[in-house]
Motif scaffolding. Sequence first.
Motif, short mmCIF file in Angstrom:
data_model
loop_
_atom_site.label_atom_id
_atom_site.label_comp_id
_atom_site.label_asym_id
_atom_site.label_seq_id
_atom_site.Cartn_x
_atom_site.Cartn_y
_atom_site.Cartn_z
N ARG A 43 -46.43 -111.26 -12.70
CA ARG A 43 -46.06 -112.22 -11.64
C ARG A 43 -46.82 -111.95 -10.35
O ARG A 43 -47.19 -112.87 -9.63
CB ARG A 43 -44.55 -112.16 -11.39
CG ARG A 43 -43.72 -113.00 -12.36
CD ARG A 43 -42.31 -113.27 -11.85
NE ARG A 43 -41.56 -112.06 -11.55
CZ ARG A 43 -40.91 -111.35 -12.48
NH1 ARG A 43 -40.94 -111.72 -13.75
NH2 ARG A 43 -40.24 -110.27 -12.14
N LYS A 44 -47.05 -110.67 -10.04
CA LYS A 44 -47.76 -110.32 -8.81
C LYS A 44 -49.27 -110.51 -8.94
O LYS A 44 -49.92 -111.03 -8.03
CB LYS A 44 -47.46 -108.87 -8.42
CG LYS A 44 -46.06 -108.65 -7.88
CD LYS A 44 -45.85 -107.19 -7.52
CE LYS A 44 -44.48 -106.96 -6.92
NZ LYS A 44 -44.22 -105.54 -6.67
N ARG A 45 -49.85 -110.03 -10.05
CA ARG A 45 -51.31 -110.06 -10.19
C ARG A 45 -51.84 -111.41 -10.65
O ARG A 45 -52.91 -111.84 -10.20
CB ARG A 45 -51.77 -108.98 -11.19
CG ARG A 45 -51.70 -107.58 -10.65
CD ARG A 45 -52.38 -106.59 -11.55
NE ARG A 45 -53.82 -106.81 -11.60
CZ ARG A 45 -54.65 -106.08 -12.34
NH1 ARG A 45 -54.20 -105.10 -13.08
NH2 ARG A 45 -55.94 -106.34 -12.34
N TRP A 46 -51.13 -112.05 -11.57
CA TRP A 46 -51.60 -113.31 -12.15
C TRP A 46 -50.45 -114.31 -12.20
O TRP A 46 -49.97 -114.68 -13.28
CB TRP A 46 -52.14 -113.07 -13.56
CG TRP A 46 -53.21 -112.03 -13.64
CD1 TRP A 46 -54.48 -112.11 -13.16
CD2 TRP A 46 -53.10 -110.73 -14.26
NE1 TRP A 46 -55.17 -110.96 -13.43
CE2 TRP A 46 -54.36 -110.09 -14.11
CE3 TRP A 46 -52.08 -110.04 -14.92
CZ2 TRP A 46 -54.60 -108.82 -14.59
CZ3 TRP A 46 -52.32 -108.78 -15.39
CH2 TRP A 46 -53.58 -108.17 -15.23
N PRO A 47 -49.97 -114.77 -11.05
CA PRO A 47 -48.80 -115.66 -11.05
C PRO A 47 -49.00 -116.92 -11.89
O PRO A 47 -48.05 -117.44 -12.46
CB PRO A 47 -48.60 -115.98 -9.56
CG PRO A 47 -49.86 -115.58 -8.88
CD PRO A 47 -50.49 -114.51 -9.71
N GLU A 48 -50.25 -117.37 -11.99
CA GLU A 48 -50.52 -118.59 -12.77
C GLU A 48 -50.32 -118.38 -14.27
O GLU A 48 -50.21 -119.33 -15.04
CB GLU A 48 -51.93 -119.13 -12.48
CG GLU A 48 -53.07 -118.24 -12.97
CD GLU A 48 -53.47 -117.11 -12.04
OE1 GLU A 48 -54.62 -116.65 -12.14
OE2 GLU A 48 -52.63 -116.66 -11.22
N TRP A 49 -50.29 -117.11 -14.70
CA TRP A 49 -50.12 -116.81 -16.12
C TRP A 49 -48.74 -116.22 -16.41
O TRP A 49 -48.44 -115.86 -17.55
CB TRP A 49 -51.20 -115.83 -16.60
CG TRP A 49 -52.57 -116.40 -16.47
CD1 TRP A 49 -53.52 -116.09 -15.53
CD2 TRP A 49 -53.15 -117.42 -17.28
NE1 TRP A 49 -54.65 -116.84 -15.71
CE2 TRP A 49 -54.45 -117.67 -16.78
CE3 TRP A 49 -52.70 -118.16 -18.38
CZ2 TRP A 49 -55.31 -118.61 -17.36
CZ3 TRP A 49 -53.56 -119.09 -18.95
CH2 TRP A 49 -54.84 -119.32 -18.43
N ALA A 50 -47.91 -116.10 -15.40
CA ALA A 50 -46.59 -115.50 -15.60
C ALA A 50 -45.68 -116.45 -16.39
O ALA A 50 -45.77 -117.67 -16.25
CB ALA A 50 -45.96 -115.17 -14.25
N ASP A 91 -46.19 -107.19 -19.52
CA ASP A 91 -45.31 -108.19 -20.13
C ASP A 91 -45.52 -109.51 -19.39
O ASP A 91 -45.44 -109.55 -18.15
CB ASP A 91 -43.86 -107.71 -19.99
CG ASP A 91 -42.85 -108.68 -20.59
OD1 ASP A 91 -43.19 -109.85 -20.86
OD2 ASP A 91 -41.70 -108.26 -20.78
N PRO A 92 -45.83 -110.61 -20.11
CA PRO A 92 -46.06 -111.89 -19.42
C PRO A 92 -44.90 -112.33 -18.54
O PRO A 92 -45.09 -113.06 -17.57
CB PRO A 92 -46.27 -112.89 -20.57
CG PRO A 92 -46.61 -112.06 -21.76
CD PRO A 92 -45.98 -110.72 -21.56
N ALA A 93 -43.69 -111.85 -18.86
CA ALA A 93 -42.51 -112.21 -18.07
C ALA A 93 -42.14 -111.11 -17.08
O ALA A 93 -41.09 -111.18 -16.44
CB ALA A 93 -41.32 -112.49 -19.00
#
Length: 201
Positions: A187-194, A180-182
């Motif tokens: 948030r942990k793996r791809w914070p720039e895409w969270a 889930d993007p949110a």
Amino acid sequence: MPLSTSADRELLHLRDIDLRGYQRADGLVDIEAHLVDTKTYTFPNVDRGEVKPGEPLHGMWLRLTINLDLEIVEAEAASDFTPYVQCPQAAPNFSRLAGLKIGPGFNKAVNERVGGVVGCTHLREVLAQMATVAYQTTYSLRDKRARAQRAAAIEANGGKELPREPAKRPSLIGTCLAYDPAGEVVRKRWPEWAEPAKVEG
């Protein structure tokens, strides 16, 4: 955690699908599937007379040989057990999958090549699962290749760091609850895409 306790019941049908991913010595990858259907009772069959308990109604194999770009180099199918004498004639047609790339549109392309009366429903159905196994099997190999290519490019550039290409949004984001993007995993793996956490209202 197992499923909840079921009501009293009797086992009638078993379908076992075994999927394996192999790295070959020549640098290619084999993805193999073995599908077996059995019943727990004897039943009549037009071409085989009868099928006994535990005797396969379907016993089929499928191998996709792929490269690290997820392109099918070769495909081979075999049918050891089928309900009708005509069924094994579909197996050679699965060689038509050579040249396809596993990715978006794969299932549609499969149906164009081995759909309908030229193929086999059971072999076609297992291909979607084989595509997932192909991703899982090649993930670390593709990552290793990308790192080696970058190191070689840096060396060819006199040891100077090369500009990185703009990052692309990982295709896994949004494909399931965990991605889930949110959600926490993104948030942990791809914070720039969270994306911001959803507020329950």
